[in-house]
Write a protein that holds these residues in place. Sequence first.
Motif, PDB file in Angstrom:
ATOM      1  N   GLY A  72      16.551   7.236   1.174  1.00  0.00           N
ATOM      2  CA  GLY A  72      15.408   8.127   1.336  1.00  0.00           C
ATOM      3  C   GLY A  72      14.215   7.508   2.032  1.00  0.00           C
ATOM      4  N   VAL A  73      14.425   6.386   2.710  1.00  0.00           N
ATOM      5  CA  VAL A  73      13.325   5.746   3.432  1.00  0.00           C
ATOM      6  C   VAL A  73      12.788   6.707   4.494  1.00  0.00           C
ATOM      7  N   GLU A  74      11.468   6.867   4.492  1.00  0.00           N
ATOM      8  CA  GLU A  74      10.810   7.792   5.419  1.00  0.00           C
ATOM      9  C   GLU A  74      10.003   7.096   6.501  1.00  0.00           C
ATOM     10  N   ARG A  75       9.732   5.816   6.310  1.00  0.00           N
ATOM     11  CA  ARG A  75       8.941   5.044   7.266  1.00  0.00           C
ATOM     12  C   ARG A  75       9.513   3.642   7.344  1.00  0.00           C
ATOM     13  N   VAL A  76       9.318   3.028   8.521  1.00  0.00           N
ATOM     14  CA  VAL A  76       9.795   1.668   8.718  1.00  0.00           C
ATOM     15  C   VAL A  76       8.666   0.848   9.330  1.00  0.00           C
ATOM     16  N   GLN A 116       0.831  -1.208   0.000  1.00  0.00           N
ATOM     17  CA  GLN A 116       0.000   0.000   0.000  1.00  0.00           C
ATOM     18  C   GLN A 116       0.868   1.263   0.000  1.00  0.00           C
ATOM     19  N   LEU A 117       1.932   1.262   0.804  1.00  0.00           N
ATOM     20  CA  LEU A 117       2.845   2.411   0.833  1.00  0.00           C
ATOM     21  C   LEU A 117       3.548   2.572  -0.516  1.00  0.00           C
ATOM     22  N   PHE A 118       3.963   1.457  -1.118  1.00  0.00           N
ATOM     23  CA  PHE A 118       4.608   1.505  -2.430  1.00  0.00           C
ATOM     24  C   PHE A 118       3.687   2.163  -3.452  1.00  0.00           C
ATOM     25  N   HIS A 119       2.430   1.728  -3.501  1.00  0.00           N
ATOM     26  CA  HIS A 119       1.483   2.279  -4.473  1.00  0.00           C
ATOM     27  C   HIS A 119       1.145   3.735  -4.187  1.00  0.00           C
ATOM     28  N   ALA A 120       1.319   4.153  -2.929  1.00  0.00           N
ATOM     29  CA  ALA A 120       1.105   5.560  -2.569  1.00  0.00           C
ATOM     30  C   ALA A 120       2.361   6.402  -2.779  1.00  0.00           C
ATOM     31  N   GLY A 121       3.455   5.762  -3.186  1.00  0.00           N
ATOM     32  CA  GLY A 121       4.692   6.492  -3.446  1.00  0.00           C
ATOM     33  C   GLY A 121       5.453   6.896  -2.198  1.00  0.00           C
ATOM     34  N   VAL A 122       5.248   6.180  -1.101  1.00  0.00           N
ATOM     35  CA  VAL A 122       5.900   6.509   0.172  1.00  0.00           C
ATOM     36  C   VAL A 122       7.155   5.645   0.344  1.00  0.00           C
ATOM     37  N   PRO A 123       8.335   6.259   0.406  1.00  0.00           N
ATOM     38  CA  PRO A 123       9.558   5.477   0.628  1.00  0.00           C
ATOM     39  C   PRO A 123       9.534   4.821   2.014  1.00  0.00           C
ATOM     40  N   HIS A 124       9.749   3.522   2.038  1.00  0.00           N
ATOM     41  CA  HIS A 124       9.633   2.784   3.296  1.00  0.00           C
ATOM     42  C   HIS A 124      10.487   1.525   3.247  1.00  0.00           C
TER      43      HIS A 124
END
Length: 160
Positions: free
Chosen positions: A76-80, A28-36
């Motif tokens: 550039g990971v912003e969430r873990v 879900q984060l990938f599809h939202a473009g969120v680096p994680h």
Amino acid sequence: MGKSIPVLLVTGAPGVGKTTLVKEMGEQLFHAGVPHAVVDIDELARVRPAVPDPRVWADLTVANLRVMWPNYEALGVERVILCGIVQSAAIIDAYRSAIPGADLTVVRLRASVDTLHARLQHRGPSSVRAYLLGVTASLDKEIADLDIDDLTVDNDPDQP
């Protein structure tokens, strides 16, 4: 003050659905473009022969997470999202210290022992399955008794 890094730690007994949930969250984060990053903390100390002392296992897990974080940060990971079995309250602070700026939230998944056992029946290899079937009920109680979760989510098909 450094950048705040949202970290979600999903814990619970074997078979409760931790890995399935965090993989879906990652998608879900990938599809939202969120680096994680999604990290299965149980895998960070999977060695054979197994580490018999839980403190040594925890130290190895934290040390490995600590050296991994700069690599993720450089990308550039912003969430873990972490997942794994947590057997001590102290490990929560250790995970927090491994990721500078971590704003850590703990989610405990729970399901009935019957559900856990049914899910584990489909795990292989058989030696691992037998071990997990033997310890999952006690691990579920142990994790619940730690009272470390910020949020508890029922992941049982019988729950509304």
